[in-house]
Scaffold this motif. Structure first.
Motif, PDB file in Angstrom:
ATOM      1  N   GLN A 190       0.859  -1.069   0.161  1.00  0.00           N
ATOM      2  CA  GLN A 190       0.042  -0.082  -0.165  1.00  0.00           C
ATOM      3  C   GLN A 190       0.912   1.292  -0.056  1.00  0.00           C
ATOM      4  O   GLN A 190       1.859   1.482   1.010  1.00  0.00           O
ATOM      5  CB  GLN A 190      -0.929   0.013   1.102  1.00  0.00           C
ATOM      6  CG  GLN A 190      -1.957   0.859   1.042  1.00  0.00           C
ATOM      7  CD  GLN A 190      -3.098   0.285  -0.075  1.00  0.00           C
ATOM      8  OE1 GLN A 190      -3.369  -0.730  -0.142  1.00  0.00           O
ATOM      9  NE2 GLN A 190      -3.315   1.332  -0.996  1.00  0.00           N
ATOM     10  N   ASP A 191       0.568   2.263  -0.820  1.00  0.00           N
ATOM     11  CA  ASP A 191       1.355   3.310  -1.002  1.00  0.00           C
ATOM     12  C   ASP A 191       2.825   3.430  -1.339  1.00  0.00           C
ATOM     13  O   ASP A 191       3.494   4.298  -1.243  1.00  0.00           O
ATOM     14  CB  ASP A 191       1.039   4.393   0.139  1.00  0.00           C
ATOM     15  CG  ASP A 191      -0.426   4.696  -0.014  1.00  0.00           C
ATOM     16  OD1 ASP A 191      -1.029   4.832  -1.024  1.00  0.00           O
ATOM     17  OD2 ASP A 191      -1.078   4.704   1.048  1.00  0.00           O
ATOM     18  N   GLU A 194      -1.595  -4.855  -5.376  1.00  0.00           N
ATOM     19  CA  GLU A 194      -1.374  -4.874  -3.866  1.00  0.00           C
ATOM     20  C   GLU A 194      -1.240  -3.353  -3.492  1.00  0.00           C
ATOM     21  O   GLU A 194      -0.417  -2.977  -2.162  1.00  0.00           O
ATOM     22  CB  GLU A 194      -0.144  -5.538  -3.496  1.00  0.00           C
ATOM     23  CG  GLU A 194      -0.194  -7.011  -3.746  1.00  0.00           C
ATOM     24  CD  GLU A 194      -0.981  -7.787  -2.728  1.00  0.00           C
ATOM     25  OE1 GLU A 194      -1.338  -7.032  -1.643  1.00  0.00           O
ATOM     26  OE2 GLU A 194      -1.522  -8.614  -2.978  1.00  0.00           O
ATOM     27  N   GLY A 195      -1.647  -2.405  -4.091  1.00  0.00           N
ATOM     28  CA  GLY A 195      -1.723  -1.028  -3.701  1.00  0.00           C
ATOM     29  C   GLY A 195      -0.339  -0.396  -3.932  1.00  0.00           C
ATOM     30  O   GLY A 195      -0.406   1.130  -3.497  1.00  0.00           O
ATOM     31  N   ALA A 196       0.688  -0.624  -4.846  1.00  0.00           N
ATOM     32  CA  ALA A 196       1.621   0.118  -5.251  1.00  0.00           C
ATOM     33  C   ALA A 196       1.430   1.139  -6.291  1.00  0.00           C
ATOM     34  O   ALA A 196       0.384   0.788  -6.968  1.00  0.00           O
ATOM     35  CB  ALA A 196       2.864  -0.797  -5.566  1.00  0.00           C
ATOM     36  N   LYS A 197       2.400   1.954  -6.363  1.00  0.00           N
ATOM     37  CA  LYS A 197       2.380   2.873  -7.578  1.00  0.00           C
ATOM     38  C   LYS A 197       3.587   2.535  -8.478  1.00  0.00           C
ATOM     39  O   LYS A 197       4.589   2.108  -7.745  1.00  0.00           O
ATOM     40  CB  LYS A 197       2.581   4.362  -7.059  1.00  0.00           C
ATOM     41  CG  LYS A 197       1.534   4.925  -6.448  1.00  0.00           C
ATOM     42  CD  LYS A 197       1.816   6.226  -5.673  1.00  0.00           C
ATOM     43  CE  LYS A 197       0.899   6.501  -4.848  1.00  0.00           C
ATOM     44  NZ  LYS A 197       1.047   7.861  -3.937  1.00  0.00           N
ATOM     45  N   VAL A 198       3.415   2.156  -9.947  1.00  0.00           N
ATOM     46  CA  VAL A 198       4.702   1.571 -10.211  1.00  0.00           C
ATOM     47  C   VAL A 198       5.147   2.495 -11.571  1.00  0.00           C
ATOM     48  O   VAL A 198       4.508   3.227 -12.174  1.00  0.00           O
ATOM     49  CB  VAL A 198       4.223   0.254 -10.918  1.00  0.00           C
ATOM     50  CG1 VAL A 198       3.803  -0.882 -10.013  1.00  0.00           C
ATOM     51  CG2 VAL A 198       2.926   0.425 -12.284  1.00  0.00           C
ATOM     52  N   ASN A 232      -7.592   2.280 -13.047  1.00  0.00           N
ATOM     53  CA  ASN A 232      -7.237   3.317 -11.861  1.00  0.00           C
ATOM     54  C   ASN A 232      -6.094   2.855 -11.100  1.00  0.00           C
ATOM     55  O   ASN A 232      -5.974   3.510  -9.958  1.00  0.00           O
ATOM     56  CB  ASN A 232      -8.491   3.150 -10.924  1.00  0.00           C
ATOM     57  CG  ASN A 232      -9.807   3.432 -11.514  1.00  0.00           C
ATOM     58  OD1 ASN A 232      -9.765   4.583 -12.431  1.00  0.00           O
ATOM     59  ND2 ASN A 232     -10.959   2.927 -11.387  1.00  0.00           N
ATOM     60  N   ALA A 233      -5.088   2.366 -11.748  1.00  0.00           N
ATOM     61  CA  ALA A 233      -3.522   2.381 -11.189  1.00  0.00           C
ATOM     62  C   ALA A 233      -3.074   3.578 -11.396  1.00  0.00           C
ATOM     63  O   ALA A 233      -3.092   4.006 -12.326  1.00  0.00           O
ATOM     64  CB  ALA A 233      -2.950   1.092 -11.627  1.00  0.00           C
ATOM     65  N   ILE A 238      11.086   0.649  -3.678  1.00  0.00           N
ATOM     66  CA  ILE A 238      11.044  -0.766  -4.276  1.00  0.00           C
ATOM     67  C   ILE A 238      11.795  -0.772  -5.603  1.00  0.00           C
ATOM     68  O   ILE A 238      11.215   0.211  -6.431  1.00  0.00           O
ATOM     69  CB  ILE A 238       9.976  -1.802  -4.335  1.00  0.00           C
ATOM     70  CG1 ILE A 238       9.129  -1.884  -2.920  1.00  0.00           C
ATOM     71  CG2 ILE A 238      10.222  -2.829  -4.935  1.00  0.00           C
ATOM     72  CD1 ILE A 238       7.689  -2.440  -2.874  1.00  0.00           C
ATOM     73  N   VAL A 239      12.764  -1.345  -5.835  1.00  0.00           N
ATOM     74  CA  VAL A 239      13.310  -1.331  -7.216  1.00  0.00           C
ATOM     75  C   VAL A 239      13.402  -2.975  -7.594  1.00  0.00           C
ATOM     76  O   VAL A 239      14.053  -3.571  -7.129  1.00  0.00           O
ATOM     77  CB  VAL A 239      14.758  -0.811  -7.195  1.00  0.00           C
ATOM     78  CG1 VAL A 239      15.333  -0.970  -8.749  1.00  0.00           C
ATOM     79  CG2 VAL A 239      14.541   0.740  -6.733  1.00  0.00           C
TER      80      VAL A 239
END
Ligand SMILES: NC(=O)c1ccc[n+]([C@@H]2O[C@H](COP(=O)([O-])OP(=O)(O)OC[C@H]3O[C@@H](n4cnc5c(N)ncnc54)[C@H](O)[C@@H]3O)[C@@H](O)[C@H]2O)c1
Length: 245
Positions: free
Chosen positions: A5-6, A29-33, A54-55, A86-87
């Motif tokens: 998340q976030d 799972e709530g991530a921005k990519v 809506n991602a 995260i990378v």
């Protein structure tokens, strides 16, 4: 609440195969990519597909072998989403060629993408993680970082390098709240595998099938989330039993 998340995740090779499947799971799972890839057409189309669901997704055309471009896509990530948590250091190439007549330029090209490029992305990620007080990195190696195979000396050498690069960086930054692990896939059904090779690769795999990108994504999610919070400098081999032989 999602497991990521976030969180903000940079995914190299994010337009295709394992990288794209991981991006899909990460946004669920709530991530921005941030999807980084050489392939602009595929990358933009995939960015739109994710946005339609809506991602929060951003495609950046970038070459992991260019110091300037690597710095630029991290800068763009910070400008757009404010941070990098995260990378997934995953972009790579693979070619089969006999070694005695492999041109040096081809050796260099493979090692340049599959090892040097992984280092350049890792270095920039570490700079951001140190500023932020922590972060998580997953490097894509291969089961062929563990064992040899005929006709892929440059690829296998580079992937072996990624495994020990992962261990070395993990130890160097273990006290800085930075975790670094590697994924070692077996034969996975992505565009990197030529159609005509698929049958033989199925036969070579104890489970008698190719892995799916979605199965890699689940392993990457484990390595990227707090589910693996006490794990660093390690590898997760997901290969249908190949390296158990
Ligand atoms: N598919 C397999 O069987 C398998 C097995 C073991 C390891 N791997 C590794 O998994 C990773 C992902 O591969 P995949 O199977 O999803 O293949 P793929 O070809 O579907 O995806 C790789 C992506 O990386 C991009 N890329 C290549 N060079 C780049 C560069 N210099 N800069 C930026 N992007 C670049 C490509 O454009 C492509 O979109 C690679 O590192 C590969 O070596 C794959």
């Amino acid at each position: 609440m999602g497991k990521l998340q976030d969180k903000v995740a940079v995914i190299t090779g994010g337009a295709s195969g394992i990288g794209a499947a991981t991006a899909k799971l990460f946004v669920e799972e709530g991530a921005k990519v941030v999807l980084v890839d050489l392939n602009e057409e595929k990358g933009k189309a995939f960015e739109q597909e994710l946005k339609n669901q809506n991602a929060e997704a951003l495609f950046v055309k970038g070459n992991i072998t260019s110091e300037e471009e690597v710095a630029a896509f991290f800068k763009q990530t910070i400008e757009t989403f404010g941070k990098v948590d995260i990378v997934f250091n995953n972009a790579g190439i693979g070619r089969v060629h006999s070694s005695h007549d492999l041109e040096y330029s081809e050796w260099r090209n493979t090692v340049n993408v599959d090892l040097d490029g992984v280092f350049l992305v890792a270095r920039e990620a570490l700079r951001e993680f140190l500023k932020a007080g922590g972060g998580v990195m997953v490097n894509t190696a291969s089961m062929y970082g563990w064992v040899g195979s005929p006709g892929s000396a440059a690829y296998n050498a580079a992937k072996g390098g990624v495994i020990n690069l992962t261990r070395s960086l993990a130890l160097e930054y273990a006290e800085q709240n930075i975790r670094i692990n590697a994924l070692c896939p077996g034969f996975i059904d992505t565009p990197i595998i030529p159609e005509e090779s698929k049958d033989i690769l199925r036969q070579m795999t104890p489970m008698k099938r190719l892995g799916q990108s979605e199965e890699m994504a689940k392993a990457v999610l484990f390595l990227s989330s707090d589910d693996s919070s006490f794990m660093t400098g390690n590898t997760l081999t997901v290969d249908g039993g190949y390296t158990a032989q």
